[in-house]
Design a protein around this motif. Structure first.
Motif, mmCIF file in Angstrom:
data_model
loop_
_atom_site.group_PDB
_atom_site.id
_atom_site.type_symbol
_atom_site.label_atom_id
_atom_site.label_comp_id
_atom_site.label_asym_id
_atom_site.label_seq_id
_atom_site.Cartn_x
_atom_site.Cartn_y
_atom_site.Cartn_z
ATOM 1 N N LYS A 1 1.047 -1.277 0.305
ATOM 2 C CA LYS A 1 -0.381 0.036 -0.148
ATOM 3 C C LYS A 1 0.589 1.197 -0.017
ATOM 4 N N LEU A 2 0.126 2.282 -0.537
ATOM 5 C CA LEU A 2 1.356 3.076 -0.222
ATOM 6 C C LEU A 2 0.682 4.281 0.776
ATOM 7 N N ASP A 3 2.030 3.633 1.870
ATOM 8 C CA ASP A 3 1.658 4.556 3.430
ATOM 9 C C ASP A 3 3.092 4.325 3.497
ATOM 10 N N ASN A 4 3.621 4.472 5.065
ATOM 11 C CA ASN A 4 5.241 4.917 4.684
ATOM 12 C C ASN A 4 5.486 2.727 5.304
ATOM 13 N N THR A 5 5.254 2.145 5.030
ATOM 14 C CA THR A 5 5.708 0.860 4.765
ATOM 15 C C THR A 5 5.829 0.798 3.806
ATOM 16 N N GLY A 6 5.190 0.726 3.347
ATOM 17 C CA GLY A 6 4.709 0.671 1.234
ATOM 18 C C GLY A 6 5.556 1.752 0.533
ATOM 19 N N LYS A 7 5.878 3.047 0.976
ATOM 20 C CA LYS A 7 7.509 3.140 0.545
ATOM 21 C C LYS A 7 8.472 2.640 0.485
ATOM 22 N N ALA A 8 8.028 2.612 1.953
ATOM 23 C CA ALA A 8 9.824 1.939 2.528
ATOM 24 C C ALA A 8 10.110 0.454 1.513
ATOM 25 N N ILE A 9 9.554 -0.737 1.629
ATOM 26 C CA ILE A 9 9.265 -1.133 0.802
ATOM 27 C C ILE A 9 9.370 -1.216 -0.966
ATOM 28 N N LEU A 10 8.962 -0.131 -1.424
ATOM 29 C CA LEU A 10 9.440 0.216 -2.917
ATOM 30 C C LEU A 10 10.679 0.633 -2.989
ATOM 31 N N THR A 11 11.623 1.767 -1.817
ATOM 32 C CA THR A 11 12.988 1.515 -2.012
ATOM 33 C C THR A 11 13.472 0.230 -1.464
ATOM 34 N N VAL A 12 13.569 -0.321 -0.916
ATOM 35 C CA VAL A 12 13.963 -1.732 -0.916
ATOM 36 C C VAL A 12 14.349 -1.992 -1.996
ATOM 37 N N LEU A 13 13.175 -2.297 -2.771
ATOM 38 C CA LEU A 13 12.800 -3.108 -4.219
ATOM 39 C C LEU A 13 13.719 -2.323 -5.142
ATOM 40 N N ARG A 14 13.974 -1.297 -4.801
ATOM 41 C CA ARG A 14 14.715 -0.064 -5.928
ATOM 42 C C ARG A 14 16.106 -0.223 -6.022
ATOM 43 N N HIS A 15 16.219 -0.042 -4.437
ATOM 44 C CA HIS A 15 17.749 -0.600 -4.479
ATOM 45 C C HIS A 15 18.468 -1.900 -4.580
ATOM 46 N N LEU A 16 17.989 -3.211 -4.062
ATOM 47 C CA LEU A 16 17.815 -4.411 -4.893
ATOM 48 C C LEU A 16 18.245 -4.873 -6.219
ATOM 49 N N GLY A 17 17.221 -3.429 -7.311
ATOM 50 C CA GLY A 17 17.399 -3.772 -8.612
ATOM 51 C C GLY A 17 16.232 -4.078 -8.636
ATOM 52 N N ARG A 18 14.985 -5.145 -8.119
ATOM 53 C CA ARG A 18 14.155 -5.343 -8.533
ATOM 54 C C ARG A 18 12.581 -4.651 -9.294
ATOM 55 N N ILE A 19 12.954 -3.517 -8.969
ATOM 56 C CA ILE A 19 12.011 -2.337 -9.654
ATOM 57 C C ILE A 19 12.754 -1.228 -10.027
ATOM 58 N N SER A 20 11.995 -0.116 -10.919
ATOM 59 C CA SER A 20 12.657 1.356 -11.510
ATOM 60 C C SER A 20 11.220 1.881 -11.648
ATOM 61 N N GLU A 21 11.877 3.191 -11.638
ATOM 62 C CA GLU A 21 9.972 4.210 -11.363
ATOM 63 C C GLU A 21 10.986 5.636 -13.020
ATOM 64 N N THR A 22 9.922 5.399 -13.381
ATOM 65 C CA THR A 22 10.028 6.447 -14.776
ATOM 66 C C THR A 22 8.341 7.404 -14.362
ATOM 67 N N ARG A 23 8.379 8.950 -15.187
ATOM 68 C CA ARG A 23 8.169 9.180 -15.004
ATOM 69 C C ARG A 23 7.286 9.336 -16.350
ATOM 70 N N ILE A 24 5.850 8.924 -16.646
ATOM 71 C CA ILE A 24 5.526 9.090 -18.199
ATOM 72 C C ILE A 24 3.973 10.631 -17.983
ATOM 73 N N GLY A 25 4.031 11.851 -18.563
ATOM 74 C CA GLY A 25 2.515 12.476 -18.565
ATOM 75 C C GLY A 25 2.595 12.669 -17.110
ATOM 76 N N HIS A 26 1.207 12.704 -16.518
ATOM 77 C CA HIS A 26 1.218 12.886 -15.378
ATOM 78 C C HIS A 26 1.394 11.453 -14.140
ATOM 79 N N HIS A 27 1.754 10.387 -15.388
ATOM 80 C CA HIS A 27 1.574 8.332 -13.951
ATOM 81 C C HIS A 27 3.194 8.384 -13.951
ATOM 82 N N ARG A 28 3.207 8.135 -12.584
ATOM 83 C CA ARG A 28 4.414 7.248 -12.231
ATOM 84 C C ARG A 28 4.549 5.438 -13.182
ATOM 85 N N VAL A 29 5.660 5.673 -13.238
ATOM 86 C CA VAL A 29 5.167 4.096 -14.070
ATOM 87 C C VAL A 29 6.492 3.448 -13.350
ATOM 88 N N ILE A 30 6.086 2.262 -12.849
ATOM 89 C CA ILE A 30 6.367 1.532 -11.796
ATOM 90 C C ILE A 30 7.262 0.167 -12.608
#
Length: 266
Positions: free
Chosen positions: A231-260
């Protein structure tokens, strides 16, 4: 010789003869005592000895077989030890928690094409396909599920992972695969089968997937994050940060959308 001494020697000789005669008499009595039963006893003893000899032979044969089997057992032990090492190596890289993939994910995503709306799931109206979906294009296979193992999570800096557990991280990966599967199903859906409220979303997704940053990758939008684990709570945002650090996801912004984007770890 004194008469007394001579008499004493004679008495001693007579006594000796009498003792010997008594012993001979006892031997004769012992030899002739119960002759019939003594034969049967000897026969029983002979039978018992034959049984013991047979058992001894079986024991020798079994010992020979066991001796021949020892080299085979040693080879089996060596093979088992090698297999044990392989399993230990595998267990060191497999996460302690591997959540089950939610089977209803594909159903919810593929059923988003029925004209009668029902319960909303991940932002899509739950619908039912009237015709089989078209064949998947290259890069549209099932979303990857690259779970995190304990060693990887332990290597993440403490300030980044906070109190996140391995179970929560891998459950979030499972959720993200669910979101990406829903996106993929919506992209493959024929436009004529979409409800009016999904046509605009499908067009946006098709514009996104055509961009160079997203083309050929599994992805979902940040607005798709609605649980059950991520979920987009503090825990969820921390999980996304960890997954970015571990190379499981990346993010990009296209238009007004944040794409994961879902990535294969290096």
């Amino acid at each position: 010789m004194d008469i007394k001494d001579a008499g004493s020697s004679l008495d001693s000789l007579v006594s000796s003869f009498n003792t010997r005669i008594s012993e001979i008499q006892q031997l004769v009595v012992a030899r002739n005592m119960y002759p019939a039963s003594s034969v049967s006893d000897l026969s029983a003893i002979d039978s018992a000895l034959k049984v013991l000899e047979l058992q001894l032979h079986k024991i020798k044969v079994r010992m020979h077989e066991e001796t021949e089997a020892i080299p085979k057992v040693k080879k089996l032990i060596e093979a088992s030890l090698q297999q044990q090492k392989k399993l230990q190596n595998l267990s060191s890289v497999v996460p302690s928690y591997v959540p089950d993939r939610v089977i209803k994910t594909t159903d919810n995503a593929t059923t988003c094409l029925h004209p009668e709306p029902s319960v909303e799931d991940l932002g899509f109206v739950s619908l039912k396909l009237e015709q089989p979906a078209p064949k998947e294009k290259k890069g549209r296979a099932s979303p990857p599920l690259f779970y995190v193992n304990a060693d990887e999570l332990n290597a993440v800096p403490p300030y980044m992972k906070q109190r996140i557990t391995l179970e929560k991280v891998n459950a979030a990966i499972d959720d993200m695969a669910t979101y990406a599967e829903g996106t993929s199903q919506l992209l493959r859906a024929p436009r004529k089968k979409l409800t009016e409220n999904l046509v605009e979303r499908a067009m946006e997704l098709r514009d996104i997937v055509a961009t160079e940053a997203v083309k050929g990758k599994h992805f979902f939008l940040e607005t798709d994050i609605k649980g059950p684990s991520l979920k987009l709570d503090n825990t969820g945002k921390a999980i996304l940060t960890v997954l970015r650090h571990l190379g499981r996801i990346s993010e990009t912004r296209i238009g007004h959308h944040r794409v994961i984007l879902l990535l294969r770890p290096h």
